[in-house]
Motif scaffolding. Structure first.
Motif, PDB file in Angstrom:
ATOM      1  N   CYS A 151       3.101  -1.375  -5.407  1.00 43.13           N
ATOM      2  CA  CYS A 151       3.661  -2.108  -6.562  1.00 43.13           C
ATOM      3  C   CYS A 151       4.745  -3.087  -6.126  1.00 43.13           C
ATOM      4  O   CYS A 151       4.780  -4.225  -6.586  1.00 43.13           O
ATOM      5  CB  CYS A 151       4.219  -1.132  -7.588  1.00 43.13           C
ATOM      6  SG  CYS A 151       2.942  -0.199  -8.437  1.00 43.13           S
ATOM      7  N   MET A 152       5.638  -2.636  -5.236  1.00 43.02           N
ATOM      8  CA  MET A 152       6.780  -3.465  -4.849  1.00 43.02           C
ATOM      9  C   MET A 152       6.373  -4.678  -4.010  1.00 43.02           C
ATOM     10  O   MET A 152       6.810  -5.794  -4.270  1.00 43.02           O
ATOM     11  CB  MET A 152       7.792  -2.627  -4.054  1.00 43.02           C
ATOM     12  CG  MET A 152       9.014  -3.418  -3.597  1.00 43.02           C
ATOM     13  SD  MET A 152      10.211  -2.434  -2.693  1.00 43.02           S
ATOM     14  CE  MET A 152       9.356  -2.127  -1.142  1.00 43.02           C
ATOM     15  N   LEU A 153       5.538  -4.476  -3.003  1.00 46.66           N
ATOM     16  CA  LEU A 153       5.185  -5.559  -2.085  1.00 46.66           C
ATOM     17  C   LEU A 153       3.810  -6.152  -2.338  1.00 46.66           C
ATOM     18  O   LEU A 153       3.462  -7.162  -1.741  1.00 46.66           O
ATOM     19  CB  LEU A 153       5.241  -5.053  -0.634  1.00 46.66           C
ATOM     20  CG  LEU A 153       6.601  -4.586  -0.141  1.00 46.66           C
ATOM     21  CD1 LEU A 153       6.491  -4.102   1.297  1.00 46.66           C
ATOM     22  CD2 LEU A 153       7.641  -5.676  -0.269  1.00 46.66           C
ATOM     23  N   GLY A 154       3.016  -5.539  -3.197  1.00 44.80           N
ATOM     24  CA  GLY A 154       1.672  -6.043  -3.462  1.00 44.80           C
ATOM     25  C   GLY A 154       1.498  -6.562  -4.867  1.00 44.80           C
ATOM     26  O   GLY A 154       1.258  -7.747  -5.098  1.00 44.80           O
ATOM     27  N   LEU A 155       1.622  -5.675  -5.825  1.00 45.75           N
ATOM     28  CA  LEU A 155       1.356  -6.027  -7.215  1.00 45.75           C
ATOM     29  C   LEU A 155       2.400  -6.981  -7.794  1.00 45.75           C
ATOM     30  O   LEU A 155       2.053  -7.950  -8.486  1.00 45.75           O
ATOM     31  CB  LEU A 155       1.282  -4.754  -8.063  1.00 45.75           C
ATOM     32  CG  LEU A 155       0.825  -4.924  -9.500  1.00 45.75           C
ATOM     33  CD1 LEU A 155      -0.569  -5.531  -9.548  1.00 45.75           C
ATOM     34  CD2 LEU A 155       0.858  -3.598 -10.228  1.00 45.75           C
ATOM     35  N   THR A 156       3.673  -6.748  -7.518  1.00 46.47           N
ATOM     36  CA  THR A 156       4.730  -7.592  -8.082  1.00 46.47           C
ATOM     37  C   THR A 156       4.581  -9.062  -7.683  1.00 46.47           C
ATOM     38  O   THR A 156       4.621  -9.936  -8.556  1.00 46.47           O
ATOM     39  CB  THR A 156       6.120  -7.049  -7.694  1.00 46.47           C
ATOM     40  OG1 THR A 156       6.242  -5.721  -8.199  1.00 46.47           O
ATOM     41  CG2 THR A 156       7.227  -7.917  -8.252  1.00 46.47           C
ATOM     42  N   PRO A 157       4.385  -9.396  -6.404  1.00 48.46           N
ATOM     43  CA  PRO A 157       4.208 -10.807  -6.060  1.00 48.46           C
ATOM     44  C   PRO A 157       2.949 -11.426  -6.679  1.00 48.46           C
ATOM     45  O   PRO A 157       2.955 -12.594  -7.080  1.00 48.46           O
ATOM     46  CB  PRO A 157       4.106 -10.811  -4.531  1.00 48.46           C
ATOM     47  CG  PRO A 157       4.686  -9.524  -4.092  1.00 48.46           C
ATOM     48  CD  PRO A 157       4.481  -8.564  -5.202  1.00 48.46           C
ATOM     49  N   ALA A 184      -6.289  -9.081  -3.930  1.00 52.22           N
ATOM     50  CA  ALA A 184      -6.742  -7.731  -3.580  1.00 52.22           C
ATOM     51  C   ALA A 184      -6.261  -7.347  -2.190  1.00 52.22           C
ATOM     52  O   ALA A 184      -5.839  -6.204  -1.957  1.00 52.22           O
ATOM     53  CB  ALA A 184      -8.261  -7.649  -3.662  1.00 52.22           C
ATOM     54  N   ARG A 185      -6.307  -8.292  -1.265  1.00 47.72           N
ATOM     55  CA  ARG A 185      -5.872  -8.034   0.101  1.00 47.72           C
ATOM     56  C   ARG A 185      -4.363  -7.758   0.134  1.00 47.72           C
ATOM     57  O   ARG A 185      -3.895  -6.886   0.859  1.00 47.72           O
ATOM     58  CB  ARG A 185      -6.209  -9.202   1.004  1.00 47.72           C
ATOM     59  CG  ARG A 185      -5.867  -8.982   2.457  1.00 47.72           C
ATOM     60  CD  ARG A 185      -6.317 -10.188   3.269  1.00 47.72           C
ATOM     61  NE  ARG A 185      -6.707  -9.875   4.607  1.00 47.72           N
ATOM     62  CZ  ARG A 185      -7.723  -9.126   4.996  1.00 47.72           C
ATOM     63  NH1 ARG A 185      -8.497  -8.563   4.104  1.00 47.72           N
ATOM     64  NH2 ARG A 185      -7.990  -8.924   6.255  1.00 47.72           N
ATOM     65  N   GLU A 186      -3.613  -8.498  -0.652  1.00 46.14           N
ATOM     66  CA  GLU A 186      -2.163  -8.312  -0.691  1.00 46.14           C
ATOM     67  C   GLU A 186      -1.802  -6.930  -1.238  1.00 46.14           C
ATOM     68  O   GLU A 186      -0.953  -6.236  -0.687  1.00 46.14           O
ATOM     69  CB  GLU A 186      -1.529  -9.409  -1.550  1.00 46.14           C
ATOM     70  CG  GLU A 186      -0.041  -9.483  -1.425  1.00 46.14           C
ATOM     71  CD  GLU A 186       0.530 -10.789  -1.939  1.00 46.14           C
ATOM     72  OE1 GLU A 186       1.764 -10.879  -1.964  1.00 46.14           O
ATOM     73  OE2 GLU A 186      -0.234 -11.694  -2.304  1.00 46.14           O
ATOM     74  N   ILE A 187      -2.457  -6.530  -2.298  1.00 48.55           N
ATOM     75  CA  ILE A 187      -2.182  -5.216  -2.888  1.00 48.55           C
ATOM     76  C   ILE A 187      -2.637  -4.101  -1.952  1.00 48.55           C
ATOM     77  O   ILE A 187      -1.909  -3.136  -1.711  1.00 48.55           O
ATOM     78  CB  ILE A 187      -2.840  -5.097  -4.276  1.00 48.55           C
ATOM     79  CG1 ILE A 187      -2.173  -6.078  -5.242  1.00 48.55           C
ATOM     80  CG2 ILE A 187      -2.750  -3.668  -4.807  1.00 48.55           C
ATOM     81  CD1 ILE A 187      -2.903  -6.260  -6.558  1.00 48.55           C
ATOM     82  N   ALA A 188      -3.835  -4.243  -1.395  1.00 46.95           N
ATOM     83  CA  ALA A 188      -4.348  -3.220  -0.476  1.00 46.95           C
ATOM     84  C   ALA A 188      -3.480  -3.114   0.774  1.00 46.95           C
ATOM     85  O   ALA A 188      -3.220  -2.004   1.267  1.00 46.95           O
ATOM     86  CB  ALA A 188      -5.792  -3.528  -0.097  1.00 46.95           C
ATOM     87  N   GLY A 189      -3.027  -4.235   1.286  1.00 48.42           N
ATOM     88  CA  GLY A 189      -2.153  -4.216   2.452  1.00 48.42           C
ATOM     89  C   GLY A 189      -0.843  -3.509   2.170  1.00 48.42           C
ATOM     90  O   GLY A 189      -0.331  -2.743   2.995  1.00 48.42           O
ATOM     91  N   ALA A 190      -0.298  -3.743   0.988  1.00 48.09           N
ATOM     92  CA  ALA A 190       0.949  -3.080   0.612  1.00 48.09           C
ATOM     93  C   ALA A 190       0.741  -1.577   0.434  1.00 48.09           C
ATOM     94  O   ALA A 190       1.579  -0.769   0.853  1.00 48.09           O
ATOM     95  CB  ALA A 190       1.506  -3.701  -0.667  1.00 48.09           C
TER      96      ALA A 190
END
Length: 140
Positions: free
Chosen positions: A126-132, A58-64
């Motif tokens: 999507c590119m930097l959060g969801l994809t990874p 969640a943090r990764e997606i929100a950060g992106a």
């Protein structure tokens, strides 16, 4: 975006392959793209930092998503200048001066900021959060 002769018919101009007309606005676009990607990666990385392991996805997606929104602050004036250059054919330095003179700095250069922030938030999210996150889950 790639140079295109599409605006010419809408402006009543004949089709041409003259580089000065075909590549009009590319300088602003080059500045926009290079600085946009750098800012989005930096802002997303900074916003993703910290937190515990349970909130990492969640943090990764929100950060992106946040990185995309921050990037729009930089991108919007460049896009405005690029579009006006393509329409009017003025120089890279003259175009922003004309925009500020006609509409003011914030109203002129930041026209469309809300939609640009939404667009870039979705794209960078999507590119930097969801994809990874999805890639890691598929590997597990």
């Amino acid at each position: 975006s790639l140079p295109t002769p599409r605006p010419a018919p809408r402006q009543g101009l004949p089709f041409t392959l003259r580089p000065s007309l075909l590549f009009r606005g590319c300088g602003a676009n080059l500045l926009k793209e290079t600085s946009e990607m750098a800012l989005q990666f930096a802002a997303a990385g900074r916003m993703k930092a910290g937190g515990d392991a349970s909130s990492s996805a969640a943090r990764e997606i929100a950060g992106a998503v946040g990185g995309g929104a921050v990037g729009a602050l930089l991108v919007t004036p460049f896009e405005c200048v690029m579009v006006q250059q393509q329409l009017l054919g003025t120089s890279l330095l003259q175009t922003p001066l004309d925009i500020v003179r006609r509409h003011g700095a914030l109203d002129g250069l930041y026209r469309g900021l809300g939609l640009a922030a939404l667009r870039d938030s979705i794209y960078v999210g999507c590119m930097l959060g969801l994809t990874p996150v999805v890639r890691r889950r598929l590997i597990e």
